[in-house]
Design an enzyme around this catalytic site. Structure first.
Site, PDB file in Angstrom:
ATOM      1  N   ASP A  20     -77.493  48.589 -47.295  1.00 14.60           N
ATOM      2  CA  ASP A  20     -79.564  48.853 -47.276  1.00 14.60           C
ATOM      3  C   ASP A  20     -79.392  49.603 -45.955  1.00 14.60           C
ATOM      4  O   ASP A  20     -79.903  49.843 -45.847  1.00 14.60           O
ATOM      5  CB  ASP A  20     -79.472  46.601 -46.866  1.00 14.60           C
ATOM      6  N   LYS A  35     -81.127  53.104 -45.703  1.00 16.37           N
ATOM      7  CA  LYS A  35     -82.436  53.198 -44.467  1.00 16.37           C
ATOM      8  C   LYS A  35     -82.260  54.527 -43.846  1.00 16.37           C
ATOM      9  O   LYS A  35     -83.183  55.418 -43.700  1.00 16.37           O
ATOM     10  CB  LYS A  35     -83.149  51.886 -43.737  1.00 16.37           C
TER      11      LYS A  35
END
Ligand code: ADP
Ligand code: ASP
Ligand code: MG
Length: 838
Positions: free
Chosen positions: A702, A706
């Site tokens: 994750d 980003k």
């Protein structure tokens, strides 16, 4: 014949411009401002009145009395309220209130008669609806008088003479010219403003007939013609004549000047802004007609005149008429047989069916044309009869009727002699997979019309508008969207929070609605918007495990189907908001192609393979659509926004570093405070800080995504695989099912305790840090000194440090909550509002 010394001006106020007493006052203001010249005023019925009167007629005529009385009462009250608000008292007010009482008493009697007879004729309907215009003219005349402007109500039936086609009467010009001159010139000479109800005239038999919906425009031009007016101003609720209907094409622009033939063509082909025959009376007479914005009386609006504009653009505007059926006559035997076309149209003419588009294949193998849907069967039958011998002999195969069609007309004088316009229309539609059923070019080459399926008409208009760049070349002002429709892809915790926030947005210039929610099972859609109660009920159902497909009025289907279905409706400004964690690229592409803007909280579509994410941006650019994705990094924190602001102001971002995972931040600060790892992960899940599977966060994927999104902003051209991402999930735990993983989470506790203690012994704490430059991404666990800013970050807060050409010695820090439904939804809402320009 007496003539006013100066040519008068005609001002017409449309229904939307006469909505309430404040609007009437504004109209009176506009009239007074133009009083220096002789002035004639035409008015429509107050907004909504004609529709309400038609409903009275229809309901009474079908014997339904219950709903009629309240409808009449409401109308009476509304008119009386406006009269009271406008008129101070005394004779004037008493007289007007008496007229209102009388007109509605008569309406009640008429309704009662209809209820008994159960028969409604077009003639009676006309008589009933005519009171809308008569009352508003009475009100406006009185309001002018009350303000000290000499005005006089003049009965339209004394001025406008027509044939006896009730409901759509055509004017008799010569008689009308004479009556208008006789009645109005003496008033104008005395400085009195005649106020005339629009929309109505009288038949040769002296009965009242209406000129068809929107007929007040025609009344105004008829008066303008008869009086040799200097100009006719039509005050409407739009900034002028636009390149397209703004409700269908959101980036429609005002056309500053339009040739009368172009405007007439638009009106004839269904542009709702002008009565279809409004420009005929002034054709060739050098009487310019102005379509002007009631809300902004100083704005010029659109001039419709005989001038050929200087604009180089061949295509000026487009319009569509729905409710059409396509009739096709086919057969080999038609080849070379003279007179088939002539007989076809003669047969239709005999039935009074008007044909709006004709195309004959060059092989003469078929003739096809469109007619209004309600007369399609009639048309087919009469042609089958006309050609029964040819059909029997097999020369004509038959006559077909396909309903559900719309005609989209592309209009512009410059199309004459400009090659490739039809091809441009075709390829714009082909690119959107819109099937062109028929195409015809008017012999004037002033318009090209295409027949498409009605459900694709809105999209067809948006595509043609974009293809000819009408939003640019018209050179007018941008129309701010009034409405914006949010389509939620994903209706989980963030979706529900967002729906709630959307419902609470209060902006005067913006009506923001959630129009659809889509989940994996299907979708629920209402073009008028799903209200807060509906959304709450759906949320409740979802929490109980009931998918949207089985909700009331839910439909099953994948996201792409849902989007295609939704795009079939004329939404003003649809925005697809992706709140899922899936690979939604297909759905997003479809949304862009259907003219939707995108707001993403979902990282995957732009953090996957570079080619895929670039394709998405590419589609957006090609379609003039926008993709905003603030919530993909740092939830609601203004990170992407800051990046853009820095670069737009000429700065160069060299490096972004920080804590990008609220989840890992929370887990690591808990663990640092002595909480067992397993407990920290479980409470992060409970708080909604994690992705559905916490390993997405723990694996660093994750944060990696980003970081990749940020890196791509900085110009990073690699894939995520090239980046170094340290996973906090040991190998053995990666292949487990989610329940198994959660079951065995405790096994990780001891290892984590050792790591934390080791760091502490060094005076450090553990943080999961991402470092991004244009050429490098590094993501992983780092010991940071206990006193440093990064160490001080607690809970789910994010912190990002921008090192830029300007912020070098003293980097720019952004810090705040980086996870949670509330802040993520707020970030998404910000993007939506940014798209709205609000
Ligand atoms: P009036 O108040 O004079 O009766 P209308 O309501 O008949 O005015 O006409 C204005 C409406 O026409 C607008 O609300 C707009 O939605 C619609 N419309 C359709 N096509 C166009 C266009 N090309 N330009 C401007 N308005 C248009
Ligand atoms: N009031 C009529 C209508 O609504 C005529 C007009 O507005 O021009 O159609
Ligand atoms: Mg109108």
């Amino acid at each position: 014949m007496p003539r006013a010394r100066r040519a008068p001006q005609v001002h017409k106020f449309g229904g939307a411009s006469l909505a309430d007493s404040a609007a009437v006052r504004h109209a009176v203001d506009i009239i007074r401002r133009h009083r220096a010249e002789p002035t004639v005023v035409v008015v429509s019925a107050m907004a909504g009145t004609t529709d309400a009167l038609l409903a009275v007629a229809q309901q009474a005529g079908s014997g339904d009395a219950r709903t009629v009385a309240p409808l009449i009462a409401r109308l009476r009250l509304r008119h009386a309220e406006v009269a009271r608000a406008l008129l101070p008292g005394g004779r004037l007010r008493a007289d007007v209130l008496a007229v209102i009482t009388e007109r509605f008493a008569e309406l009640e009697a008429l309704a009662e008669g209809l209820r008994l007879l159960r028969e409604l004729t077009p003639r009676t309907t006309d008589y009933i609806v005519s009171r809308g215009e008569r009352l508003s003219a009475t009100l406006v005349a009185a309001a002018l008088e009350a303000g000290g402007t000499r005005a006089r109500y003049v009965e339209a039936t004394d001025l406008i003479h027509t044939d006896a086609a009730f409901g759509r009467a055509s004017p008799d010009y010569a008689r009308t010219d004479r009556s208008v001159q006789r009645a109005l010139l003496p008033l104008l000479e005395r400085g009195i403003v005649p106020v005339v109800p629009g929309f109505i005239g009288s038949t040769p038999g002296g009965e009242l007939a209406t000129l068809g919906r929107g007929g007040s425009d025609l009344t105004a031009t008829l008066l303008g013609r008869a009086l040799g007016a200097k100009r006719v101003s039509l005050w409407k609720d739009v900034p002028g004549l636009l390149t397209a209907d703004p409700r269908v094409v959101p980036d429609a622009r005002v056309i500053p000047q339009l040739h009368a033939r172009e405007a007439a063509e638009l009106a004839y082909y269904g542009a709702k802004v002008l009565h279809p025959r409004a420009l005929i009376p002034v054709a060739g007479r050098r009487i310019p007609v102005f379509v002007r914005p009631f809300a902004d009386a100083d704005a010029p609006g659109t001039e419709v005149s005989e001038r050929v504009g200087a604009g180089r653009n061949p295509v000026k505007a487009l319009t569509a008429a729905g409710g059409q059926a396509l009739i096709t006559v086919t057969g080999n035997g038609m080849l070379g047989v003279p007179g088939i076309a002539a007989r076809t149209f003669a047969a239709l003419h005999a039935r009074q069916i008007s044909v709006s588009l004709i195309s004959q294949a060059s092989s003469e193998h078929s003739i096809c044309f469109s007619v209004p849907e309600p007369v399609a069967d009639d048309a087919r039958e009469s042609l089958t009869r006309e050609f029964r011998e040819e059909i029997a002999r097999g020369e004509i195969d038959g006559v077909d009727a396909s309903p559900g069609m719309a005609t989209v007309a592309v209009v512009g004088l410059g199309m004459h002699g400009t090659p490739g316009i039809a091809a441009g229309v075709f390829s714009a539609l082909a690119a959107g997979g819109i099937n062109v059923v028929a195409i015809a070019q008017g012999s004037s080459e002033l318009n090209i019309s295409v027949v498409v399926e009605a459900r694709e008409a809105a999209e067809a208009q948006r595509r043609i508008h974009a293809a000819f760049q009408l939003s640019r070349i018209a050179g007018g002002a941008v129309i701010r969207p009034e409405r914006m429709e949010v389509i939620l892809l994903g209706y989980g915790q963030i979706g529900r929070t967002l729906a709630d926030l959307v419902g609470r947005v209060r902006r005067p210039a913006l009506s923001l609605k959630v129009a659809a929610v889509i989940d994996r099972s299907g979708f629920v859609f209402d073009p008028q918007g799903l209200g807060p109660r509906r959304l709450a009920a759906l949320a409740r159902d979802k929490r109980r495990g009931r998918p949207l497909a089985s909700a009331p009025r839910g439909r099953a289907g994948g996201a792409e189907e849902a989007i295609a279905h939704i795009a079939g409706y004329a939404l003003t400004r649809p925005v697809l908001v992706d709140l899922t964690a899936d690979d939604t690229t297909g759905a997003l592409e479809a949304a862009l192609l259907h003219g939707m803007d995108l707001v993403l909280a979902n990282k995957r579509p732009i953090a996957g393979r570079r080619a895929a994410s670039e394709a998405l941006w590419q589609t957006a650019r090609a379609r003039g659509r926008r993709i905003l994705h603030e919530a993909t990094v740092g939830a609601g924190l203004p990170i992407i926004d800051t990046y853009h602001k820095l670069t737009e102001s000429g700065d160069r971002v060299e490096r972004i570093e920080g804590l990008l995972s609220g989840t890992l931040g929370y887990v690591l600060s808990e663990v640092g405070d002595g909480t067992p790892f397993s407990r920290a992960v479980r409470s992060a899940m409970r708080l909604g800080y994690t992705e559905p599977d916490p390993r997405e966060d723990l694996s660093g994927m994750d944060v990696g995504r980003k970081a990749l999104i940020l890196a791509r902003l900085l110009g990073y051209r690699g894939e995520l695989g090239r980046a170094s991402v340290e996973s906090l999930v040991p190998k053995w735990a990666r292949a487990l099912s989610l329940p198994e993983f959660l079951e065995r989470l405790d096994e990780l506790d001891a290892g984590w305790k050792r790591r934390v203690d080791a760091a502490r012994a060094q005076g450090s704490v553990l943080r999961y840090v991402a470092t991004v430059t244009p050429s490098r991404i590094a993501v992983g666990l780092r010991p940071v000194p206990a006193g440093s800013p990064l160490a001080s970050i607690k809970g789910s807060d994010n912190q990002l440090v921008f090192t830029t050409a300007r912020y070098k010695a003293n980097p720019l820090v952004i810090r705040g909550p980086g996870a949670g439904a509330e802040v993520t939804a707020a970030g998404v809402l910000n993007d939506i509002l940014r798209l709205a320009g609000a």
